[in-house]
Design a protein around this motif. Structure first.
Motif, mmCIF file in Angstrom:
data_model
loop_
_atom_site.group_PDB
_atom_site.id
_atom_site.type_symbol
_atom_site.label_atom_id
_atom_site.label_comp_id
_atom_site.label_asym_id
_atom_site.label_seq_id
_atom_site.Cartn_x
_atom_site.Cartn_y
_atom_site.Cartn_z
ATOM 1 N N ASP A 263 70.576 53.420 54.592
ATOM 2 C CA ASP A 263 70.646 53.082 53.171
ATOM 3 C C ASP A 263 72.088 53.266 52.716
ATOM 4 O O ASP A 263 72.761 54.234 53.087
ATOM 5 C CB ASP A 263 69.709 53.993 52.364
ATOM 6 C CG ASP A 263 68.266 53.842 52.797
ATOM 7 O OD1 ASP A 263 67.803 52.694 52.920
ATOM 8 O OD2 ASP A 263 67.597 54.875 53.015
ATOM 9 N N GLU B 107 69.974 59.398 58.101
ATOM 10 C CA GLU B 107 69.087 60.405 58.682
ATOM 11 C C GLU B 107 68.141 60.947 57.617
ATOM 12 O O GLU B 107 68.506 61.021 56.445
ATOM 13 C CB GLU B 107 69.920 61.567 59.258
ATOM 14 C CG GLU B 107 70.899 61.160 60.354
ATOM 15 C CD GLU B 107 70.227 60.767 61.640
ATOM 16 O OE1 GLU B 107 69.061 61.165 61.835
ATOM 17 O OE2 GLU B 107 70.850 60.074 62.456
ATOM 18 N N VAL C 44 65.926 59.370 60.887
ATOM 19 C CA VAL C 44 65.449 58.044 61.285
ATOM 20 C C VAL C 44 63.964 58.146 61.610
ATOM 21 O O VAL C 44 63.569 58.945 62.452
ATOM 22 C CB VAL C 44 66.219 57.524 62.517
ATOM 23 C CG1 VAL C 44 65.644 56.197 62.983
ATOM 24 C CG2 VAL C 44 67.695 57.388 62.187
ATOM 25 N N THR D 99 57.644 51.159 51.114
ATOM 26 C CA THR D 99 58.660 52.205 51.184
ATOM 27 C C THR D 99 59.916 51.844 50.388
ATOM 28 O O THR D 99 60.606 52.734 49.886
ATOM 29 C CB THR D 99 59.026 52.518 52.643
ATOM 30 O OG1 THR D 99 59.432 51.319 53.308
ATOM 31 C CG2 THR D 99 57.840 53.119 53.382
ATOM 32 N N LYS E 110 67.502 60.088 50.668
ATOM 33 C CA LYS E 110 67.191 61.222 51.545
ATOM 34 C C LYS E 110 65.727 61.634 51.404
ATOM 35 O O LYS E 110 65.029 61.883 52.399
ATOM 36 C CB LYS E 110 68.119 62.387 51.229
ATOM 37 C CG LYS E 110 69.570 62.116 51.613
ATOM 38 C CD LYS E 110 70.522 63.186 51.068
ATOM 39 C CE LYS E 110 71.962 62.820 51.392
ATOM 40 N NZ LYS E 110 72.941 63.753 50.768
ATOM 41 N N ASN F 214 63.183 59.847 50.414
ATOM 42 C CA ASN F 214 62.305 58.817 50.960
ATOM 43 C C ASN F 214 62.201 58.927 52.478
ATOM 44 O O ASN F 214 61.130 58.780 53.075
ATOM 45 C CB ASN F 214 62.834 57.442 50.563
ATOM 46 C CG ASN F 214 61.754 56.393 50.417
ATOM 47 O OD1 ASN F 214 60.739 56.618 49.761
ATOM 48 N ND2 ASN F 214 61.967 55.238 51.015
ATOM 49 N N ARG F 215 63.329 59.230 53.119
ATOM 50 C CA ARG F 215 63.347 59.366 54.575
ATOM 51 C C ARG F 215 62.629 60.649 55.019
ATOM 52 O O ARG F 215 61.883 60.638 56.004
ATOM 53 C CB ARG F 215 64.790 59.362 55.079
ATOM 54 C CG ARG F 215 65.431 57.990 55.013
ATOM 55 C CD ARG F 215 66.944 58.043 55.236
ATOM 56 N NE ARG F 215 67.471 56.692 55.286
ATOM 57 C CZ ARG F 215 67.598 55.969 56.393
ATOM 58 N NH1 ARG F 215 67.265 56.486 57.565
ATOM 59 N NH2 ARG F 215 68.068 54.742 56.350
#
Length: 285
Positions: free
Chosen positions: A199, A213, A215, A225, A252, A254-255
């Motif tokens: 992103d 990160e 991933v 998402t 961050k 969301n990941r």
């Protein structure tokens, strides 16, 4: 800060709705309606409800109508928004899935200009398209495109996403070039949050940050998402974070949500959202 989410529900029988949304076990409670959490505006609303609680901000007001692509529901939303803006007077507006209609967009924008204090304007999906098509892209504060949508913003000759030229098929490593091109032709908002394998947070000054990160490969095919990412950015802005920082924290969170959820090919966005409170706690900590 008060914030408003404007979008559509993919059902022809869903009425015009203005009010708060509550997230229950079975879905989104919108007065008498219970809407399942799926991709699109329902996913965005669900993430917004969760993030509001975590960030201790006022839950978003929602302005919605049913629309399965024919545009009638979107026009009802546009029309109602023109009337309601002086009364609602939100600090932040997140525009989501609406049929791109340049005439109605411009009517809404005129009403926004008449407010005593213009809100922070965030646009994703159809409204981002129409903001660019109308020539008002540079008046927005944040767009949240994926790389394909970024290609449309970068194409100064394309009047509609259907007519985006060949570079829509390029890989993500073309993102810096497309960002620069979008700003050069005044087809980008003040900030961009470009969704992808990494992103990217950008402005007219160039790329400000890359968030790569953690991933979570299994997240990529799960619809919704990108919608949750836009919701999180809106929530952090409503919590008074500067826009660039709001984008970074949203990406961050969301990941990390995906990491904690441990999705499989059978997972849905509703499955992932169960891990969002813990993800927000981890990122804020």
């Amino acid at each position: 800060m008060s914030w408003l989410i404007v979008g559509t529900i993919p059902r022809d029988d869903f009425p015009l709705y203005e009010g708060r949304c509550l997230l229950e076990e079975g879905g989104l409670r919108l007065d008498a309606q219970l809407v399942p959490v799926g991709r699109g505006t329902p996913a965005l609303l669900a993430a917004a409800c969760i993030a509001s609680q975590a960030l201790d901000v006022e839950p978003p007001l929602a302005l919605l109508a049913g629309d399965t692509g024919r545009g009638k529901g979107s026009i009802r939303v546009y029309e109602h928004l023109c009337r309601a803006l002086p009364v609602i007077s939100p600090d932040v507006i997140v525009f989501h899935y609406l049929q791109p209609d340049v005439d109605w967009h411009n009517r809404v924008f005129l009403h926004l200009e008449e407010l005593a204090r213009r809100p922070v304007l965030v646009a994703d999906a159809g409204f981002m398209y129409v903001a660019k098509m109308s020539g008002f892209a540079a008046c927005y504060d944040l767009f949240t495109p994926d790389v394909g949508e970024l290609a449309f913003l970068a194409d100064e000759k394309a009047p509609h996403p259907f007519y985006t030229r060949g570079f829509i098929l390029q890989e993500e490593d073309r993102a810096p070039e497309l960002i620069q091109r979008a700003y050069r032709h005044e087809n980008a908002s003040s900030y961009l949050l470009v969704k992808g394998r990494c992103d990217v947070v950008a402005s007219s000054q160039g790329i400000l940050e890359r968030i790569c990160e953690p991933v979570v490969e299994a997240m990529e095919p799960i619809g919704g998402t990108g919608d949750t990412l836009t919701a999180l950015a809106g929530a952090f802005i409503a919590a008074r974070y500067p826009i660039a920082q709001a984008c970074s924290l949203a990406a961050k969170a969301n990941r990390v949500m995906g990491l904690l959820a441990r999705p499989t090919p059978a997972s849905t966005i509703a499955d992932l959202l169960r891990s969002l409170p813990a993800a927000l706690e981890a990122v804020l900590r």
